[in-house]
Design an enzyme around this catalytic site. Sequence first.
Site, PDB file in Angstrom:
ATOM      1  N   TYR A 198      -1.977  -1.023  10.791  1.00  0.00           N
ATOM      2  CA  TYR A 198      -2.013  -1.460   9.440  1.00  0.00           C
ATOM      3  C   TYR A 198      -0.791  -1.158   8.690  1.00  0.00           C
ATOM      4  CZ  TYR A 198      -3.287  -1.338   4.634  1.00  0.00           C
ATOM      5  OH  TYR A 198      -3.658  -1.618   3.321  1.00  0.00           O
ATOM      6  N   THR A 238       0.803  -1.126  -0.067  1.00  0.00           N
ATOM      7  CA  THR A 238       0.107   0.043   0.000  1.00  0.00           C
ATOM      8  C   THR A 238       0.830   1.208   0.145  1.00  0.00           C
ATOM      9  OG1 THR A 238      -1.597   1.418   1.496  1.00  0.00           O
ATOM     10  CG2 THR A 238      -0.143  -0.382   2.531  1.00  0.00           C
ATOM     11  N   ASP A 239       0.257   2.333  -0.463  1.00  0.00           N
ATOM     12  CA  ASP A 239       0.896   3.621  -0.326  1.00  0.00           C
ATOM     13  C   ASP A 239       1.100   4.227   1.136  1.00  0.00           C
ATOM     14  OD1 ASP A 239      -1.655   4.430   0.057  1.00  0.00           O
ATOM     15  OD2 ASP A 239      -1.585   6.089  -1.162  1.00  0.00           O
ATOM     16  N   GLU A 240       0.547   3.386   1.950  1.00  0.00           N
ATOM     17  CA  GLU A 240       0.320   3.882   3.391  1.00  0.00           C
ATOM     18  C   GLU A 240       1.695   3.691   4.161  1.00  0.00           C
ATOM     19  OE1 GLU A 240      -3.293   3.826   5.561  1.00  0.00           O
ATOM     20  OE2 GLU A 240      -4.592   3.585   3.734  1.00  0.00           O
ATOM     21  N   LYS A 299       2.124  -3.717   7.016  1.00  0.00           N
ATOM     22  CA  LYS A 299       2.581  -3.608   5.507  1.00  0.00           C
ATOM     23  C   LYS A 299       3.794  -3.586   5.369  1.00  0.00           C
ATOM     24  CE  LYS A 299      -0.192  -4.634   2.837  1.00  0.00           C
ATOM     25  NZ  LYS A 299      -1.022  -5.861   2.185  1.00  0.00           N
TER      26      LYS A 299
HETATM   27  P1  NAD Z   1     -10.121  -6.659   2.067  1.00  0.00           P
HETATM   28  O1  NAD Z   1      -9.947  -6.253   3.456  1.00  0.00           O
HETATM   29  O2  NAD Z   1     -11.368  -6.243   1.387  1.00  0.00           O
HETATM   30  O3  NAD Z   1      -9.720  -8.331   1.582  1.00  0.00           O
HETATM   31  C1  NAD Z   1      -8.838  -9.033   2.178  1.00  0.00           C
HETATM   32  C2  NAD Z   1      -8.960 -10.671   2.020  1.00  0.00           C
HETATM   33  O4  NAD Z   1      -8.061 -11.173   2.670  1.00  0.00           O
HETATM   34  C3  NAD Z   1     -10.263 -10.891   2.604  1.00  0.00           C
HETATM   35  O5  NAD Z   1     -11.182 -11.781   1.537  1.00  0.00           O
HETATM   36  C4  NAD Z   1      -9.972 -11.962   3.861  1.00  0.00           C
HETATM   37  O6  NAD Z   1     -10.866 -12.868   4.267  1.00  0.00           O
HETATM   38  C5  NAD Z   1      -8.681 -12.380   3.116  1.00  0.00           C
HETATM   39  N1  NAD Z   1      -7.798 -12.697   4.480  1.00  0.00           N
HETATM   40  C6  NAD Z   1      -7.445 -11.942   5.582  1.00  0.00           C
HETATM   41  N2  NAD Z   1      -6.676 -12.708   6.029  1.00  0.00           N
HETATM   42  C7  NAD Z   1      -6.101 -13.779   5.557  1.00  0.00           C
HETATM   43  C8  NAD Z   1      -5.393 -14.724   5.831  1.00  0.00           C
HETATM   44  N3  NAD Z   1      -4.663 -14.975   6.967  1.00  0.00           N
HETATM   45  N4  NAD Z   1      -5.133 -15.791   4.943  1.00  0.00           N
HETATM   46  C9  NAD Z   1      -5.895 -15.722   3.539  1.00  0.00           C
HETATM   47  N5  NAD Z   1      -6.804 -14.916   3.382  1.00  0.00           N
HETATM   48  C10 NAD Z   1      -7.093 -13.855   4.301  1.00  0.00           C
HETATM   49  O7  NAD Z   1      -8.912  -5.874   1.360  1.00  0.00           O
HETATM   50  P2  NAD Z   1      -8.523  -5.312  -0.115  1.00  0.00           P
HETATM   51  O8  NAD Z   1      -9.109  -3.666   0.119  1.00  0.00           O
HETATM   52  O9  NAD Z   1      -9.329  -6.070  -1.098  1.00  0.00           O
HETATM   53  O10 NAD Z   1      -7.116  -5.030  -0.192  1.00  0.00           O
HETATM   54  C11 NAD Z   1      -6.451  -6.273  -0.563  1.00  0.00           C
HETATM   55  C12 NAD Z   1      -4.749  -5.876  -0.658  1.00  0.00           C
HETATM   56  O11 NAD Z   1      -4.626  -4.694  -1.078  1.00  0.00           O
HETATM   57  C13 NAD Z   1      -4.274  -5.794   1.166  1.00  0.00           C
HETATM   58  O12 NAD Z   1      -3.142  -6.219   0.969  1.00  0.00           O
HETATM   59  C14 NAD Z   1      -4.191  -4.247   1.163  1.00  0.00           C
HETATM   60  O13 NAD Z   1      -3.350  -4.053   1.873  1.00  0.00           O
HETATM   61  C15 NAD Z   1      -3.758  -3.854  -0.445  1.00  0.00           C
HETATM   62  N6  NAD Z   1      -4.298  -2.317  -0.740  1.00  0.00           N
HETATM   63  C16 NAD Z   1      -5.566  -2.096  -0.676  1.00  0.00           C
HETATM   64  C17 NAD Z   1      -5.953  -0.710  -0.997  1.00  0.00           C
HETATM   65  C18 NAD Z   1      -7.505  -0.391  -0.869  1.00  0.00           C
HETATM   66  O14 NAD Z   1      -7.618   0.819  -1.259  1.00  0.00           O
HETATM   67  N7  NAD Z   1      -8.256  -1.274  -0.665  1.00  0.00           N
HETATM   68  C19 NAD Z   1      -4.859   0.058  -1.297  1.00  0.00           C
HETATM   69  C20 NAD Z   1      -3.729  -0.316  -1.531  1.00  0.00           C
HETATM   70  C21 NAD Z   1      -3.156  -1.581  -1.131  1.00  0.00           C
END
Ligand code: NAD
Length: 351
Positions: free
Chosen positions: A164, A138-140, A168
């Site tokens: 969080y 993430t950019d965070e 990451k």
């Molecule tokens: P989300 O919370 O919607 O989904 C996360 C998924 O991971 C869920 O389906 C959950 O059941 C699964 N999960 C959690 N723990 C787990 C484990 N131990 N083993 C297997 N599965 C597990 O998150 P998202 O928004 O889809 O984000 C996905 C990724 O992208 C994350 O790594 C997040 O850090 C990164 N990200 C998200 C954003 C954003 O804006 N949402 C931006 C940049 C990066």
Amino acid sequence: MPTPSAAIVVTGGAGFIGVNFVRKLLAVRDVDVINVDKLTYAGHLASLADLAPNPRHHFVRGDIGDANLWRQLFARHRPAAIVNFAAESHVDRSIAGPDVFIETNIVGVHTLLREARDYHASLEGAARNAFRVVHVSTDEVYGSLRSGEAPFDEMTRYAPNSPYSASKAAADHLVRAYFHTYGLPVVTTHCSNNYGPYQYPEKLVPLMICHALAGRALPIYGDGLQVRDWIHVEDHCEALLAILCDASPGETYNIGANAERNNLEVVSAVCALLDELVPHSAHIPHRRLLRHVADRAGHDRRCAIDARKLRDVLGWAPRWSFDEGLRRTVEWYLANRQWSEEVLRLNAGRG
Ligand code: NAD
């Protein structure tokens, strides 16, 4: 890069971005997708229901921290790549209870890396050269920018401010170490704030849509002037596909769509769209539902992404403008109210 008809493991593929990525991957590549998800509160089979008839989509309920699961997956599917989305992803939850963030985002990622290292070492020739682990960060991890400061690029130093983003960041360091120490062919990505279909209604955009439709207060942290660089999830997924196909091992890429907006602007835009798209709502103008609440602890003031490397090296560019992407997103939530109701109901049932 994975060869046609190879298997690709996608972790967290029942969550917001993972669901969108799995769909895109199945649509544009002739590959089998092994979708591994623990199904926490954020993962929903309802988001994958229409993929059930697709013989190339294989869902496995499992934890990325389970070494035995990895060994079984590698032995059975001989995957050409892993794309890791699995994470605890909500900053507010990390403040209330950081332990599970450490467990999944750091310890779980380490198990994934260690098992992938051993699997990679067992590969030979073209399969060994083509294998990739794409780690979605993430950019965070870069922390917070002042107004006028240049956006984050791949050289920006890490300065995470929440449990969080710290979890990451720790994972990113492990990913880097596995490349330099063991030669595991990894690529790390840093994307800005995503919006789009299938996002659990605790994050800003879907939370505001669901609250506004129900006539509930729209909570705005502090002055609401915190800036994020918004990207439609489909643009993020296309960037990840380009990275999966063409990025060199050890590289990092920032992903963003040049759409800085503060929270008040985003929520006001959602309200205006709802006023237009739900003209008979009893809550028009929806903006009246806005309520300022105490700011989040350690809240990053501004995040913005410089994605020039991705554009220059891999030729990726975002296709969605913020205005068009947000309109389509609001329309999706209006057309899929059952989805939001079901995922919220299931979690209420979990206590
Ligand atoms: P989300 O919370 O919607 O989904 C996360 C998924 O991971 C869920 O389906 C959950 O059941 C699964 N999960 C959690 N723990 C787990 C484990 N131990 N083993 C297997 N599965 C597990 O998150 P998202 O928004 O889809 O984000 C996905 C990724 O992208 C994350 O790594 C997040 O850090 C990164 N990200 C998200 C954003 C954003 O804006 N949402 C931006 C940049 C990066």
